[in-house]
Enzyme design. Structure first.
Site, PDB file in Angstrom:
ATOM      1  N   ASN A   1     -10.020  -2.691  -7.025  1.00  0.00           N
ATOM      2  CA  ASN A   1      -9.239  -1.843  -7.934  1.00  0.00           C
ATOM      3  C   ASN A   1      -9.895  -1.667  -9.294  1.00  0.00           C
ATOM      4  O   ASN A   1      -9.540  -0.757 -10.050  1.00  0.00           O
ATOM      5  CB  ASN A   1      -7.835  -2.407  -8.125  1.00  0.00           C
ATOM      6  CG  ASN A   1      -6.957  -2.263  -6.897  1.00  0.00           C
ATOM      7  OD1 ASN A   1      -6.031  -3.039  -6.690  1.00  0.00           O
ATOM      8  ND2 ASN A   1      -7.245  -1.277  -6.057  1.00  0.00           N
TER       9      ASN A   1
ATOM     10  N   ASP B   1       0.831  -1.201   0.000  1.00  0.00           N
ATOM     11  CA  ASP B   1       0.000   0.000   0.000  1.00  0.00           C
ATOM     12  C   ASP B   1       0.868   1.253   0.000  1.00  0.00           C
ATOM     13  O   ASP B   1       1.970   1.267   0.551  1.00  0.00           O
ATOM     14  CB  ASP B   1      -0.906  -0.011   1.238  1.00  0.00           C
ATOM     15  CG  ASP B   1      -2.070   0.943   1.107  1.00  0.00           C
ATOM     16  OD1 ASP B   1      -2.341   1.402  -0.023  1.00  0.00           O
ATOM     17  OD2 ASP B   1      -2.726   1.241   2.128  1.00  0.00           O
TER      18      ASP B   1
END
Length: 308
Positions: free
Chosen positions: A81, A33
């Protein structure tokens, strides 16, 4: 502190961590991340952050090899995503395709017999990415020394839901008796991927959540979790060593807790259950011996003598 002093202090801390470590987890899973935030911080495009993160991924493979980690799973593209703007998705798909083919052709991948596989709802990926997945899979199909799993179009809930539906269908068709469903049955319906249960989950970027990542393989194994603030492109070897230290501390705590429960059982049970309590404590000690950890529990020996 000057740059030289900071680097010197970091090197000393890294060596200290190395001396503190005793072994390593077999399977590490990483939530990479912070790539986009890293890019924004530098005034760059999001794609630049992902490419910088890919360099950290390459370093991570070296660090795992140095410590003896046998399997690495990378959360590269989640089902969520797909909600990103089309141009961001396409840039990511370009990078994933390039890196899969690049890794599959690398000399060190073949020297170290690295098995590369993708896990997730792969049919949702563009054809060019699926082709790259197939290419990496074919190029490394005969290897088993190290497993590199790339989580693409992956979501833990989706994986469990898919497995549940498949089992329900088998039951409805009369091909499966519900009483015969066990852990092994469920695992046959999960995505083909991890060869081992996850020992350690690492998340970079400051968020303290595991984001639907490998719930069956990780939580069921009570995996240790290490959260850290550096964005993925900033993640360093010293951060990895700190993560492994967290794993080892959790393992030590696990052994102590299990042993203490066994001692409590020894003190509470009657003669009929005493044998079983001894066996529980014996298994705890055997596991510690197998992992070369000394487990000294004089209170357990005293409890056994008292029970006798």
């Amino acid at each position: 502190m000057t740059g030289w002093l900071r680097r010197r202090a970091l090197a000393l801390y890294e060596r200290l961590l190395e001396r503190e470590l005793d072994g390593a987890p077999e399977h590490v899973a990483v939530i990479q991340d912070g790539n986009r935030r890293y890019a924004r911080q530098a005034g760059d495009e999001a794609t630049d952050g992902h490419r910088a993160g890919a360099q950290t991924t390459e370093q991570m493979l070296h660090w795992c090899n140095e410590l003896g980690v046998r399997e690495l799973t990378l959360y590269t593209f989640s089902t969520e995503n797909f909600d990103r703007p089309p141009e961001q998705r396409e840039d990511l798909f370009d990078l994933i395709e390039d890196k899969l083919r690049e890794f599959a052709d690398r000399e060190e991948v073949h020297e170290n017999e690295v098995r590369i596989r993708a896990i997730g709802e792969l049919d949702r990926l563009p054809p060019r990415v699926r082709d790259a997945v197939d290419y990496a899979d074919r190029r490394t199909a005969g290897y088993d020394e190290f497993h590199l799993n790339i989580a693409l179009a992956y979501g833990g809930r989706a994986e469990l839901l898919s497995a549940t539906r498949a089992l329900a269908s088998d039951v409805a068709d009369g091909d499966l008796d519900p009483a015969d469903i066990d852990v092994g049955t469920i695992e046959t319906q999960l995505y083909e991927g991890p060869a081992r249960a996850v020992d350690l989950i690492i998340r970079t970027g400051g968020d303290e959540r595991t984001s639907n990542f490998l719930p069956w393989h990780a939580n069921g194994n009570e995996a240790a979790v290490f959260f850290c603030s550096p964005y993925w492109p900033e993640f360093r070897r010293v951060d990895f060593l700190r993560a492994v230290r967290t794993y080892q501390a959790r393992e030590a705590s696990w052994r102590r807790t299990r042993a203490e429960r066994a001692v409590a059982l020894l003190r509470a049970v009657g003669d009929a259950e005493l044998g079983e309590a001894r066996r529980v404590l014996g298994r705890v000690r055997d596991r510690a011996d197998d992992e070369d950890h000394e487990l000294d529990l004089p209170e357990a020996d005293a409890a056994i003598e008292t029970a006798d």
